[in-house]
Design a protein around this motif. Structure first.
Motif, PDB file in Angstrom:
ATOM      1  N   LYS A  98       0.863  -1.188   0.000  1.00 15.02           N
ATOM      2  CA  LYS A  98       0.000   0.000   0.000  1.00 15.02           C
ATOM      3  C   LYS A  98       0.894   1.231   0.000  1.00 15.02           C
ATOM      4  CE  LYS A  98      -3.486  -0.122   2.793  1.00 15.02           C
ATOM      5  NZ  LYS A  98      -4.254  -0.082   4.073  1.00 15.02           N
ATOM      6  N   LEU A  99       0.751   2.077  -1.020  1.00 15.06           N
ATOM      7  CA  LEU A  99       1.556   3.286  -1.152  1.00 15.06           C
ATOM      8  C   LEU A  99       0.626   4.498  -1.258  1.00 15.06           C
ATOM      9  CD1 LEU A  99       2.915   0.892  -3.196  1.00 15.06           C
ATOM     10  CD2 LEU A  99       4.769   2.548  -3.095  1.00 15.06           C
ATOM     11  N   ILE A 100       0.990   5.589  -0.590  1.00 15.41           N
ATOM     12  CA  ILE A 100       0.174   6.810  -0.575  1.00 15.41           C
ATOM     13  C   ILE A 100       0.981   7.953  -1.182  1.00 15.41           C
ATOM     14  CG2 ILE A 100      -1.075   8.461   0.876  1.00 15.41           C
ATOM     15  CD1 ILE A 100      -1.432   6.247   2.939  1.00 15.41           C
ATOM     16  N   ALA A 101       0.348   8.743  -2.042  1.00 16.91           N
ATOM     17  CA  ALA A 101       1.025   9.885  -2.666  1.00 16.91           C
ATOM     18  C   ALA A 101       1.480  10.876  -1.599  1.00 16.91           C
ATOM     19  CB  ALA A 101       0.103  10.563  -3.664  1.00 16.91           C
ATOM     20  N   ASP A 102       2.653  11.468  -1.817  1.00 20.39           N
ATOM     21  CA  ASP A 102       3.218  12.396  -0.831  1.00 20.39           C
ATOM     22  C   ASP A 102       2.643  13.791  -0.935  1.00 20.39           C
ATOM     23  OD1 ASP A 102       4.473  13.140  -3.251  1.00 20.39           O
ATOM     24  OD2 ASP A 102       6.282  13.808  -2.206  1.00 20.39           O
ATOM     25  N   ARG A 103       1.665  13.987  -1.847  1.00 19.91           N
ATOM     26  CA  ARG A 103       1.058  15.309  -2.043  1.00 19.91           C
ATOM     27  C   ARG A 103      -0.257  15.137  -2.792  1.00 19.91           C
ATOM     28  NH1 ARG A 103       5.907  17.671  -5.079  1.00 19.91           N
ATOM     29  NH2 ARG A 103       6.882  16.065  -3.785  1.00 19.91           N
ATOM     30  N   ASN A 104      -1.064  16.198  -2.800  1.00 22.93           N
ATOM     31  CA  ASN A 104      -2.206  16.239  -3.711  1.00 22.93           C
ATOM     32  C   ASN A 104      -1.666  16.494  -5.114  1.00 22.93           C
ATOM     33  OD1 ASN A 104      -4.657  15.946  -2.088  1.00 22.93           O
ATOM     34  ND2 ASN A 104      -4.005  17.846  -1.095  1.00 22.93           N
ATOM     35  N   ILE A 105      -1.973  15.612  -6.040  1.00 20.67           N
ATOM     36  CA  ILE A 105      -1.393  15.737  -7.375  1.00 20.67           C
ATOM     37  C   ILE A 105      -2.283  16.543  -8.323  1.00 20.67           C
ATOM     38  CG2 ILE A 105      -0.065  13.620  -7.121  1.00 20.67           C
ATOM     39  CD1 ILE A 105      -2.160  12.194  -8.821  1.00 20.67           C
ATOM     40  N   GLN A 106      -3.518  16.867  -7.882  1.00 21.36           N
ATOM     41  CA  GLN A 106      -4.413  17.659  -8.736  1.00 21.36           C
ATOM     42  C   GLN A 106      -5.505  18.267  -7.864  1.00 21.36           C
ATOM     43  OE1 GLN A 106      -6.288  15.341 -11.828  1.00 21.36           O
ATOM     44  NE2 GLN A 106      -7.079  17.112 -12.919  1.00 21.36           N
ATOM     45  N   TYR A 107      -5.811  19.546  -8.084  1.00 22.55           N
ATOM     46  CA  TYR A 107      -6.956  20.154  -7.409  1.00 22.55           C
ATOM     47  C   TYR A 107      -8.012  20.549  -8.436  1.00 22.55           C
ATOM     48  CZ  TYR A 107      -4.695  24.728  -8.456  1.00 22.55           C
ATOM     49  OH  TYR A 107      -4.104  25.802  -9.057  1.00 22.55           O
TER      50      TYR A 107
ATOM     51  N   THR B  64      -9.353  24.243  -3.108  1.00 20.87           N
ATOM     52  CA  THR B  64      -8.883  23.874  -1.775  1.00 20.87           C
ATOM     53  C   THR B  64      -8.994  22.382  -1.477  1.00 20.87           C
ATOM     54  OG1 THR B  64     -11.072  24.440  -0.904  1.00 20.87           O
ATOM     55  CG2 THR B  64      -9.360  26.138  -0.786  1.00 20.87           C
ATOM     56  N   VAL B  65      -9.450  21.578  -2.446  1.00 23.03           N
ATOM     57  CA  VAL B  65      -9.554  20.132  -2.254  1.00 23.03           C
ATOM     58  C   VAL B  65      -8.835  19.430  -3.408  1.00 23.03           C
ATOM     59  CG1 VAL B  65     -11.079  18.143  -2.001  1.00 23.03           C
ATOM     60  CG2 VAL B  65     -11.763  20.357  -1.067  1.00 23.03           C
ATOM     61  N   GLY B  66      -8.009  18.441  -3.069  1.00 24.47           N
ATOM     62  CA  GLY B  66      -7.193  17.803  -4.098  1.00 24.47           C
ATOM     63  C   GLY B  66      -7.289  16.289  -4.108  1.00 24.47           C
ATOM     64  N   PHE B  67      -6.668  15.707  -5.109  1.00 23.42           N
ATOM     65  CA  PHE B  67      -6.631  14.269  -5.369  1.00 23.42           C
ATOM     66  C   PHE B  67      -5.295  13.719  -4.893  1.00 23.42           C
ATOM     67  CE2 PHE B  67      -6.000  11.125  -9.143  1.00 23.42           C
ATOM     68  CZ  PHE B  67      -6.287  10.041  -8.329  1.00 23.42           C
ATOM     69  N   ARG B  68      -5.348  12.872  -3.854  1.00 28.16           N
ATOM     70  CA  ARG B  68      -4.160  12.199  -3.313  1.00 28.16           C
ATOM     71  C   ARG B  68      -4.380  10.692  -3.467  1.00 28.16           C
ATOM     72  NH1 ARG B  68      -0.299  13.553   0.838  1.00 28.16           N
ATOM     73  NH2 ARG B  68      -1.485  15.463   1.289  1.00 28.16           N
ATOM     74  N   PRO B  69      -3.807  10.052  -4.489  1.00 30.55           N
ATOM     75  CA  PRO B  69      -4.098   8.649  -4.757  1.00 30.55           C
ATOM     76  C   PRO B  69      -3.371   7.675  -3.826  1.00 30.55           C
ATOM     77  CG  PRO B  69      -2.515   9.461  -6.339  1.00 30.55           C
ATOM     78  CD  PRO B  69      -2.929  10.643  -5.509  1.00 30.55           C
ATOM     79  N   VAL B  70      -3.977   6.507  -3.660  1.00 33.95           N
ATOM     80  CA  VAL B  70      -3.368   5.357  -3.000  1.00 33.95           C
ATOM     81  C   VAL B  70      -3.114   4.310  -4.072  1.00 33.95           C
ATOM     82  CG1 VAL B  70      -3.707   3.506  -1.318  1.00 33.95           C
ATOM     83  CG2 VAL B  70      -4.500   5.823  -0.798  1.00 33.95           C
ATOM     84  N   LEU B  71      -1.901   3.735  -4.075  1.00 32.10           N
ATOM     85  CA  LEU B  71      -1.536   2.702  -5.037  1.00 32.10           C
ATOM     86  C   LEU B  71      -1.432   1.364  -4.316  1.00 32.10           C
ATOM     87  CD1 LEU B  71      -0.516   1.941  -7.938  1.00 32.10           C
ATOM     88  CD2 LEU B  71       1.807   2.353  -7.072  1.00 32.10           C
ATOM     89  N   LEU B  72      -2.128   0.359  -4.821  1.00 29.89           N
ATOM     90  CA  LEU B  72      -2.045  -1.005  -4.316  1.00 29.89           C
ATOM     91  C   LEU B  72      -1.258  -1.813  -5.326  1.00 29.89           C
ATOM     92  CD1 LEU B  72      -5.756  -1.369  -3.193  1.00 29.89           C
ATOM     93  CD2 LEU B  72      -3.790  -0.772  -1.772  1.00 29.89           C
ATOM     94  N   LEU B  73      -0.243  -2.533  -4.850  1.00 32.18           N
ATOM     95  CA  LEU B  73       0.715  -3.141  -5.772  1.00 32.18           C
ATOM     96  C   LEU B  73       1.100  -4.537  -5.291  1.00 32.18           C
ATOM     97  CD1 LEU B  73       3.864  -1.344  -7.154  1.00 32.18           C
ATOM     98  CD2 LEU B  73       4.111  -3.508  -5.971  1.00 32.18           C
ATOM     99  N   VAL B  74       1.061  -5.494  -6.200  1.00 29.92           N
ATOM    100  CA  VAL B  74       1.555  -6.833  -5.899  1.00 29.92           C
ATOM    101  C   VAL B  74       2.554  -7.229  -6.979  1.00 29.92           C
ATOM    102  CG1 VAL B  74      -0.393  -7.937  -7.092  1.00 29.92           C
ATOM    103  CG2 VAL B  74       0.959  -9.241  -5.436  1.00 29.92           C
ATOM    104  N   ILE B  75       3.712  -7.687  -6.555  1.00 33.40           N
ATOM    105  CA  ILE B  75       4.760  -8.097  -7.490  1.00 33.40           C
ATOM    106  C   ILE B  75       4.488  -9.536  -7.923  1.00 33.40           C
ATOM    107  CG2 ILE B  75       7.255  -8.430  -7.768  1.00 33.40           C
ATOM    108  CD1 ILE B  75       7.634  -6.350  -5.532  1.00 33.40           C
ATOM    109  N   LYS B  76       4.543  -9.799  -9.209  1.00 34.11           N
ATOM    110  CA  LYS B  76       4.157 -11.114  -9.720  1.00 34.11           C
ATOM    111  C   LYS B  76       5.338 -11.933 -10.232  1.00 34.11           C
ATOM    112  CE  LYS B  76       2.897  -9.319 -14.318  1.00 34.11           C
ATOM    113  NZ  LYS B  76       1.837  -9.189 -15.313  1.00 34.11           N
ATOM    114  N   TYR B  77       6.543 -11.580  -9.831  1.00 37.95           N
ATOM    115  CA  TYR B  77       7.702 -12.365 -10.253  1.00 37.95           C
ATOM    116  C   TYR B  77       8.654 -12.540  -9.073  1.00 37.95           C
ATOM    117  CZ  TYR B  77       9.948  -7.811 -10.448  1.00 37.95           C
ATOM    118  OH  TYR B  77      10.413  -6.567 -10.129  1.00 37.95           O
ATOM    119  N   CYS B  78       9.622 -13.429  -9.217  1.00 39.23           N
ATOM    120  CA  CYS B  78      10.580 -13.677  -8.150  1.00 39.23           C
ATOM    121  C   CYS B  78      11.864 -12.897  -8.405  1.00 39.23           C
ATOM    122  CB  CYS B  78      10.881 -15.164  -8.024  1.00 39.23           C
ATOM    123  SG  CYS B  78      11.687 -15.848  -9.486  1.00 39.23           S
TER     124      CYS B  78
END
Length: 426
Positions: free
Chosen positions: A217-226, A331-345
């Motif tokens: 689970k990764l969270i953006a370090d800023r609002n990337i768009q208002y 005054t309100v922005g888009f801060r995305p959360v990225l869900l990531l699963v690695i599928k290789y070894c």
């Protein structure tokens, strides 16, 4: 060729410049620095180290062989700044001069081995002017083909763990959910921490946890768009649910969604857990605005606000509020959360009784069989980096007498030159 102590307003040939506001540069403590604006600064501003704060330093990493630091100088500034390279104190330099002057080449280091280097710059002697600055840091130059990195930055998803961050690019038109690309790559300058209605720049995803499905689970370090509405994000599939599947790396499965901001005033949500309360395994100070950039703009969340089911929770600092999901306000922005699963070894090389990995250079990680976590965190994810390319090697030949003619010979070192396909003699 500019010399240390001279003014240098733009990078010379063979160098490229990064501003002091670049997101890859980390300043500590957070209350020990203040932005100083002046037309004579590079891009109009610099970062001032406050004299009334102790332990002030800025840190970054870079890939390359050379480094220059651009500072302002003054007769009230410190005469002793310490620079540490790869955890070794290298030397000291000064920001003191007889006059107040800007964009000075204050420090230069060349001839480093090509690779990743970790840099710390710290005030040693505090000047007597306790109400001013130790110095003003304006910009830095590195190799033109180098890259500036945050100390906690990784460029490969295989290196992710809690507290690490990875770069990503985002481009969008007004009130349209845009496109994400370039995971782990430096594509362009950073999106401003004050965001944009039409962004076209980079930002960081910061790794905070794994979810119940084992996805990072990764969270953006800023609002990337208002000025983008919740309804727009919802129509794109980002606002709630399992998230919007996106392709950011061929070797992982990814999805995007909004952060969970809490229903009303409850504290059991991602904003309070990660943004406000987590030190990410001691890699940051919990609730540090320098990390999360959350004090100047609300962020949309996926949550409804208490009994106001027609409203959506928005979060800023430690406060909760609500907005109309149709609203497109600055005054309100888009801060995305990225869900990531690695599928290789991952892969680790065993050589000379040591287990090794490759990251710009060979590194020994163990002398005993590595654990699963070591494979996952330190293994080589892309073996193409080890591909050998065809190379033509010219070897000089020496002559010796042989009757009426001459014998020419050369010695080929098979330990160095292997898989020989053809030998031509001229």
């Amino acid at each position: 060729m500019a010399k240390v102590g001279e003014q240098l307003k733009k990078p010379e040939a063979g160098w490229k410049r990064y501003d002091d506001s670049d997101g890859a540069i980390s300043y500590t403590p957070s209350d020990g620095w203040r932005k100083a604006t002046l037309n004579d600064h590079y891009l109009g501003s610099s970062s001032g180290s406050l004299t009334n704060s102790n332990g002030n330093k800025f840190v970054f990493s870079f890939v390359g062989t050379k480094l220059r630091l651009i500072l302002s100088h003054s007769n009230t500034y410190t005469d002793k700044i310490q620079i540490t390279i790869d955890n070794e104190i290298i030397e000291f330099f000064s920001a003191k001069s007889s006059s107040f002057i800007h964009q000075i080449l204050s420090y230069e280091k060349t001839g480093l081995s090509y690779g990743k280097h970790y840099i710390e710059v710290t005030t040693v002697n505090k000047p007597s002017n306790s109400s001013g600055y130790d110095f003003r840091f304006d910009a830095l130059d590195i190799d033109e083909n180098g890259q500036l990195l945050h100390p906690d930055e990784v460029s490969s998803i295989s290196k992710l763990k809690i507290g690490k961050r990875i770069r990503c690019h985002y481009k969008a038109l007004a009130n349209i959910c845009g496109t994400f690309s370039g995971l782990g790559k430096e594509t362009s300058d950073f999106i401003s921490t004050t965001s944009s209605a039409t962004p076209d720049g980079d930002f960081y995803f910061i790794c905070v946890d794994k979810d119940h499905l084992g996805r990072w689970k990764l969270i953006a370090d800023r609002n990337i768009q208002y000025s983008i509405s919740w309804d727009t994000l919802n129509s794109a599939g980002v606002a709630s649910g399992s998230g919007l599947p996106v392709v950011l790396d061929k070797d992982c499965l990814t999805a995007l969604r909004l952060i969970k901001g809490g229903i009303g005033t409850d504290k059991d949500n991602e904003w309070d857990k990660y943004i406000l309360s987590s030190d990410l395994n001691s890699s940051i100070i919990a609730g540090d605005n320098n990390v999360w950039n959350f004090k100047h703009m609300y962020s949309w969340s996926s949550s409804t606000f208490g009994t106001y089911v027609e409203r959506r929770t928005v979060r800023i600092d430690n406060l909760s509020s609500y907005e109309d999901p149709k609203g497109t306000i600055k005054t309100v922005g888009f801060r995305p959360v990225l869900l990531l699963v690695i599928k290789y070894c991952r892969n680790i090389i065993f050589h000379d009784n040591k287990y090794k990995t490759y990251d710009n250079e060979w590194k020994t990680i163990s002398t005993t069989l590595p654990s699963k976590d070591t494979f996952m965190n330190d293994g080589i994810s892309d073996l193409s980096t080890l591909d050998r390319k065809e190379q033509i090697v010219t070897l000089p030949m020496t002559s010796s007498g042989l009757g009426e003619g001459k014998l020419f010979k050369a010695k080929v070192d098979y330990k160095k030159h292997f898989d020989i396909n053809r030998i031509n003699v001229k």
